[in-house]
Structures are given as C-alpha cells and as structure tokens.
Design a protein around this motif. Structure first.
Motif, short mmCIF file in Angstrom:
data_model
loop_
_atom_site.label_atom_id
_atom_site.label_comp_id
_atom_site.label_asym_id
_atom_site.label_seq_id
_atom_site.Cartn_x
_atom_site.Cartn_y
_atom_site.Cartn_z
N CYS A 174 0.86 -1.19 0.00
CA CYS A 174 0.00 0.00 0.00
C CYS A 174 0.89 1.23 0.00
CB CYS A 174 -0.92 0.00 1.21
SG CYS A 174 -1.98 1.46 1.29
N SER A 202 -4.48 9.85 -0.85
CA SER A 202 -4.95 8.61 -1.47
C SER A 202 -4.07 7.42 -1.11
CB SER A 202 -5.00 8.77 -2.99
OG SER A 202 -3.71 8.96 -3.50
N MET A 203 -4.54 6.24 -1.51
CA MET A 203 -3.83 4.98 -1.33
C MET A 203 -3.84 4.24 -2.65
SD MET A 203 -5.76 3.62 2.05
CE MET A 203 -7.36 4.07 1.41
N ARG A 229 -9.48 6.93 -2.19
CA ARG A 229 -9.28 8.14 -1.39
C ARG A 229 -10.60 8.50 -0.72
NH1 ARG A 229 -11.10 12.92 -3.57
NH2 ARG A 229 -11.71 12.80 -5.75
N ARG A 231 0.79 5.10 0.31
CA ARG A 231 -0.11 6.17 0.78
C ARG A 231 0.50 7.53 0.48
NH1 ARG A 231 -3.90 4.21 4.93
NH2 ARG A 231 -3.50 2.00 5.21
#
Length: 102
Positions: A21, A27-28, A41, A23
C-alpha cells in the motif's frame, strides 16, 4: 461518511494476499506482486477509487469503465456506506488482485 469505510476497504484488499500500500496525503494505491490493481481516497461523501478488471462490470457503485489495454478496464467506484462493500464487491476486489498478480 462512515468512519470505518476506508478501513474496511483496506481490510478487504489486504485479505486477497500480499499487497503493498502506497499512501500519499490524499490517497492509497494497492500493488499486487506485479502491478497496481486498486486505489482509493476519502471524500466528504465516502470513498472513491478504482479497480482494474479484465472485464466490464455494470453496477451502481461504478461510475463507468475505461479501457486501459486490450484486456484491462479501469472501473471508478463511489462508496458511501460499509454495506456497499458486500460479497459482490469483495469478488471484484479479488478479481482485481489477480490482475495485480499477473
């Protein structure tokens, strides 16, 4: 927005298998063993994001699908409640994870 909607989405994605992930402040992005397959997001109304699928899916949670390659369609989703993350949505996340693994 339900406070745990984002957390529930992350749990759903991570339940598929090994993911990374990435970040940012807003957002991701989720990467499988080979490529990105999902992102999300938070918004004032819920959670918005995308899934990369090998087919077009028609559902009220998706704002449409854009052809990315001959065999990949990026689906934009909009979720407002944890109930939107049902078993049907979970299946699409699992399909997207397979795209990130291929």
């Amino acid at each position: 927005m339900e406070s745990n909607l984002c957390e529930r989405f992350v749990e759903l994605v991570e339940s598929c298998g090994p993911v990374t992930c990435v970040r940012s402040a807003t957002s991701m992005t989720f990467r499988g063993p080979r490529r990105d397959f999902a992102g999300a997001r938070r918004t004032p109304l819920g959670l918005t994001g995308y899934l990369g699928l090998r087919r077009v899916v028609h559902d009220h949670r998706f704002g449409g699908a854009t052809r990315y390659t001959d065999q990949l369609f990026v689906h934009r989703f909009h979720l407002r409640r944890c109930e939107d993350l049902d078993e049907e949505f979970a299946q699409w996340v699992r399909e997207a994870y397979l795209v990130g693994s291929a």
